[in-house]
Scaffold this motif. Structure first.
Motif, PDB file in Angstrom:
ATOM      1  N   PRO A  96      48.514  29.631  38.361  1.00 50.40           N
ATOM      2  CA  PRO A  96      47.600  30.022  39.441  1.00 50.40           C
ATOM      3  C   PRO A  96      46.385  30.796  38.971  1.00 50.40           C
ATOM      4  O   PRO A  96      45.339  30.758  39.601  1.00 50.40           O
ATOM      5  N   GLY A  97      46.487  31.507  37.867  1.00 45.73           N
ATOM      6  CA  GLY A  97      45.351  32.293  37.375  1.00 45.73           C
ATOM      7  C   GLY A  97      45.782  33.123  36.186  1.00 45.73           C
ATOM      8  O   GLY A  97      46.977  33.260  35.902  1.00 45.73           O
ATOM      9  N   PRO A  98      44.830  33.698  35.451  1.00 45.83           N
ATOM     10  CA  PRO A  98      45.180  34.536  34.301  1.00 45.83           C
ATOM     11  C   PRO A  98      46.069  35.698  34.711  1.00 45.83           C
ATOM     12  O   PRO A  98      45.841  36.352  35.726  1.00 45.83           O
ATOM     13  N   ASN A  99      47.089  35.953  33.904  1.00 49.92           N
ATOM     14  CA  ASN A  99      48.017  37.046  34.184  1.00 49.92           C
ATOM     15  C   ASN A  99      47.313  38.377  33.940  1.00 49.92           C
ATOM     16  O   ASN A  99      46.736  38.601  32.890  1.00 49.92           O
ATOM     17  N   ARG A 100      47.383  39.284  34.926  1.00 44.94           N
ATOM     18  CA  ARG A 100      46.755  40.595  34.804  1.00 44.94           C
ATOM     19  C   ARG A 100      47.791  41.700  34.651  1.00 44.94           C
ATOM     20  O   ARG A 100      47.438  42.872  34.566  1.00 44.94           O
ATOM     21  N   GLU A 101      49.051  41.343  34.613  1.00 49.78           N
ATOM     22  CA  GLU A 101      50.122  42.332  34.508  1.00 49.78           C
ATOM     23  C   GLU A 101      50.431  42.569  33.025  1.00 49.78           C
ATOM     24  O   GLU A 101      50.864  41.661  32.317  1.00 49.78           O
ATOM     25  N   ALA A 123      42.864  36.385  29.763  1.00 46.68           N
ATOM     26  CA  ALA A 123      42.263  35.134  29.280  1.00 46.68           C
ATOM     27  C   ALA A 123      40.824  34.985  29.745  1.00 46.68           C
ATOM     28  O   ALA A 123      40.065  34.205  29.174  1.00 46.68           O
ATOM     29  N   ALA A 124      40.440  35.742  30.772  1.00 43.95           N
ATOM     30  CA  ALA A 124      39.062  35.694  31.277  1.00 43.95           C
ATOM     31  C   ALA A 124      38.242  36.889  30.803  1.00 43.95           C
ATOM     32  O   ALA A 124      37.198  37.188  31.366  1.00 43.95           O
ATOM     33  N   TYR A 125      38.728  37.605  29.780  1.00 45.28           N
ATOM     34  CA  TYR A 125      38.010  38.715  29.148  1.00 45.28           C
ATOM     35  C   TYR A 125      37.922  39.966  30.016  1.00 45.28           C
ATOM     36  O   TYR A 125      37.086  40.829  29.775  1.00 45.28           O
ATOM     37  N   GLU A 126      38.797  40.110  30.986  1.00 46.78           N
ATOM     38  CA  GLU A 126      38.851  41.362  31.725  1.00 46.78           C
ATOM     39  C   GLU A 126      39.663  42.370  30.928  1.00 46.78           C
ATOM     40  O   GLU A 126      40.744  42.043  30.432  1.00 46.78           O
ATOM     41  N   VAL A 127      39.151  43.591  30.792  1.00 45.21           N
ATOM     42  CA  VAL A 127      39.893  44.656  30.118  1.00 45.21           C
ATOM     43  C   VAL A 127      40.950  45.163  31.099  1.00 45.21           C
ATOM     44  O   VAL A 127      40.634  45.743  32.134  1.00 45.21           O
ATOM     45  N   THR A 186      39.776  28.608  28.960  1.00 44.47           N
ATOM     46  CA  THR A 186      40.464  29.300  30.050  1.00 44.47           C
ATOM     47  C   THR A 186      40.251  28.568  31.366  1.00 44.47           C
ATOM     48  O   THR A 186      41.192  28.398  32.164  1.00 44.47           O
ATOM     49  N   ALA A 187      39.032  28.119  31.617  1.00 48.66           N
ATOM     50  CA  ALA A 187      38.743  27.397  32.853  1.00 48.66           C
ATOM     51  C   ALA A 187      39.541  26.107  32.944  1.00 48.66           C
ATOM     52  O   ALA A 187      39.941  25.683  34.044  1.00 48.66           O
ATOM     53  N   ALA A 188      39.814  25.478  31.805  1.00 48.32           N
ATOM     54  CA  ALA A 188      40.626  24.258  31.812  1.00 48.32           C
ATOM     55  C   ALA A 188      42.087  24.569  32.125  1.00 48.32           C
ATOM     56  O   ALA A 188      42.773  23.767  32.768  1.00 48.32           O
ATOM     57  N   ARG A 189      42.569  25.741  31.683  1.00 46.29           N
ATOM     58  CA  ARG A 189      43.965  26.115  31.955  1.00 46.29           C
ATOM     59  C   ARG A 189      44.164  26.578  33.394  1.00 46.29           C
ATOM     60  O   ARG A 189      45.253  26.420  33.953  1.00 46.29           O
ATOM     61  N   TYR A 190      43.129  27.163  33.998  1.00 43.71           N
ATOM     62  CA  TYR A 190      43.243  27.712  35.348  1.00 43.71           C
ATOM     63  C   TYR A 190      42.143  27.116  36.239  1.00 43.71           C
ATOM     64  O   TYR A 190      41.266  27.839  36.718  1.00 43.71           O
ATOM     65  N   LEU A 244      45.927  40.574  18.461  1.00 41.88           N
ATOM     66  CA  LEU A 244      47.307  40.118  18.606  1.00 41.88           C
ATOM     67  C   LEU A 244      47.426  39.326  19.896  1.00 41.88           C
ATOM     68  O   LEU A 244      47.069  39.820  20.974  1.00 41.88           O
ATOM     69  N   ASP A 245      47.912  38.104  19.817  1.00 46.37           N
ATOM     70  CA  ASP A 245      48.075  37.264  21.000  1.00 46.37           C
ATOM     71  C   ASP A 245      49.409  37.544  21.684  1.00 46.37           C
ATOM     72  O   ASP A 245      50.449  37.565  21.026  1.00 46.37           O
ATOM     73  N   ILE A 246      49.374  37.763  22.989  1.00 43.58           N
ATOM     74  CA  ILE A 246      50.586  37.853  23.803  1.00 43.58           C
ATOM     75  C   ILE A 246      50.695  36.517  24.518  1.00 43.58           C
ATOM     76  O   ILE A 246      50.175  36.319  25.624  1.00 43.58           O
ATOM     77  N   THR A 247      51.345  35.565  23.895  1.00 45.11           N
ATOM     78  CA  THR A 247      51.260  34.179  24.335  1.00 45.11           C
ATOM     79  C   THR A 247      51.890  33.948  25.706  1.00 45.11           C
ATOM     80  O   THR A 247      51.390  33.138  26.483  1.00 45.11           O
ATOM     81  N   ASP A 248      52.993  34.665  26.003  1.00 43.47           N
ATOM     82  CA  ASP A 248      53.664  34.382  27.276  1.00 43.47           C
ATOM     83  C   ASP A 248      52.859  34.886  28.468  1.00 43.47           C
ATOM     84  O   ASP A 248      53.111  34.467  29.605  1.00 43.47           O
ATOM     85  N   ARG A 249      51.865  35.758  28.239  1.00 43.36           N
ATOM     86  CA  ARG A 249      51.025  36.258  29.331  1.00 43.36           C
ATOM     87  C   ARG A 249      49.566  35.846  29.166  1.00 43.36           C
ATOM     88  O   ARG A 249      48.724  36.213  29.979  1.00 43.36           O
ATOM     89  N   ASP A 250      49.282  35.088  28.122  1.00 43.12           N
ATOM     90  CA  ASP A 250      47.910  34.639  27.863  1.00 43.12           C
ATOM     91  C   ASP A 250      46.963  35.831  27.824  1.00 43.12           C
ATOM     92  O   ASP A 250      45.894  35.826  28.455  1.00 43.12           O
ATOM     93  N   GLN A 251      47.356  36.847  27.073  1.00 44.02           N
ATOM     94  CA  GLN A 251      46.559  38.062  26.915  1.00 44.02           C
ATOM     95  C   GLN A 251      46.382  38.348  25.429  1.00 44.02           C
ATOM     96  O   GLN A 251      47.047  37.746  24.584  1.00 44.02           O
TER      97      GLN A 251
END
Length: 283
Positions: A96-101, A123-127, A186-190, A244-251
């Motif tokens: 549904p969208g980039p994970n923010r948690e 994934a959308a570069y939000e801190v 990122t836009a292609a994934r979401y 460091l990639d957090i792959t399960d949260r795309d962060q």
């Protein structure tokens, strides 16, 4: 639909969430590990009766909307969300969208890096999270509205405080290229996330440089391993940049460290004392 496995999976995820994780009081009489069924149902915006039937392997096949609510309420990772959909007999569509948690262990990691500036980005570069030294080196993100915490928006659209583009980093142009390429992926994934599509539309309308980079359709990019921040109080701070990639949260966790014994290491020590104070500097 595998009702029995779905029931066991829902119960196991529910029991792993502490009430405090979702802003609920634990209470002295709580006997259930994790959340109560009615609490999980409320967070998922479904009835307690419906949720109870799912955990008792008696419920009908959940809709995609219900599955999205369950994934949100139970704080499922991308892998867990996919598993939930398969158990329910409804293969998942795009996330549904980039994970923010941000996971608590990652937040703990940031606090345990007192000599390094560290941030977590979506994934959308939000801190999404930062430690005290990152706030002192870059800016006090807690004082900004959410939309202004986005690094790709800032590098292309500003504001450029004191004429410094993206905190005066030496690789601002390279970061702009990298961020545009990663944002396309990122836009292609979401594809259905309004936050991502809205950000792209805003950048296309407001920045010729972004529009040119976007039109190239490039998605691969090299990361900069070393950069210099031009800080208004302590001057130039040269740091190594590790991601460091957090792959399960795309962060991503971005960690900035200075070479031992360098003037930049001393500048970071000074910033750790100064904190986010700006003294007479116009922020």
């Amino acid at each position: 639909m595998d009702r029995r496995e779905l029931a066991v999976f829902l119960r196991s995820r529910r029991e792993q969430i502490a009430p405090a994780d979702v802003g609920l009081p634990a209470g002295p009489r709580r006997r259930t590990p994790g959340l109560r069924r009615e609490e999980a149902a409320q967070l998922a915006f479904i009835s307690t009766e419906y949720y109870t039937r799912l955990e008792q392997a008696r419920g009908p096949r959940p809709s995609r909307e219900v599955l999205a609510g369950l994934a949100r309420a139970l704080r499922l990772s991308n892998a867990e969300r996919t598993h939930l959909h398969h158990l329910a007999g409804a293969p998942p569509g795009p996330p549904p969208g980039p994970n923010r948690e941000v996971r608590q262990s990652v937040l703990d990691l940031l606090r345990r890096l007192p000599q390094a500036a560290a941030i977590v980005t979506s994934a959308a570069y939000e801190v999404l999270a930062w430690n005290d030294l990152a706030a002192a080196l870059m800016e006090d993100f807690s004082a900004l509205p959410r939309r202004e915490r986005n690094l790709v928006r800032q590098v292309f659209l500003g504001p450029h405080r004191q004429g410094r583009r993206l905190y005066g980093v030496s690789d601002a142009d390279a970061f702009a290229r990298v961020s545009a390429r990663r944002l396309r992926a990122t836009a292609a994934r979401y594809p259905n996330d309004p936050g991502v599509t809205g950000l792209v539309d805003e950048l296309l309308a407001g920045s010729e440089d972004f529009a040119r980079l976007w039109a190239s359709h490039d998605v691969g990019a090299e990361r900069s391993l070393r950069k210099t921040f031009q800080h208004p109080l302590v001057g130039p701070v040269t740091v190594n940049c590790d991601v460091l990639d957090i792959t399960d949260r795309d962060q991503q966790v971005v960690i900035y460290t200075a070479a031992p014994g360098s003037a930049s290491e001393e500048a970071l020590r000074l910033l750790s004392v100064i904190g986010t104070q700006r003294m007479d500097v116009d922020h």
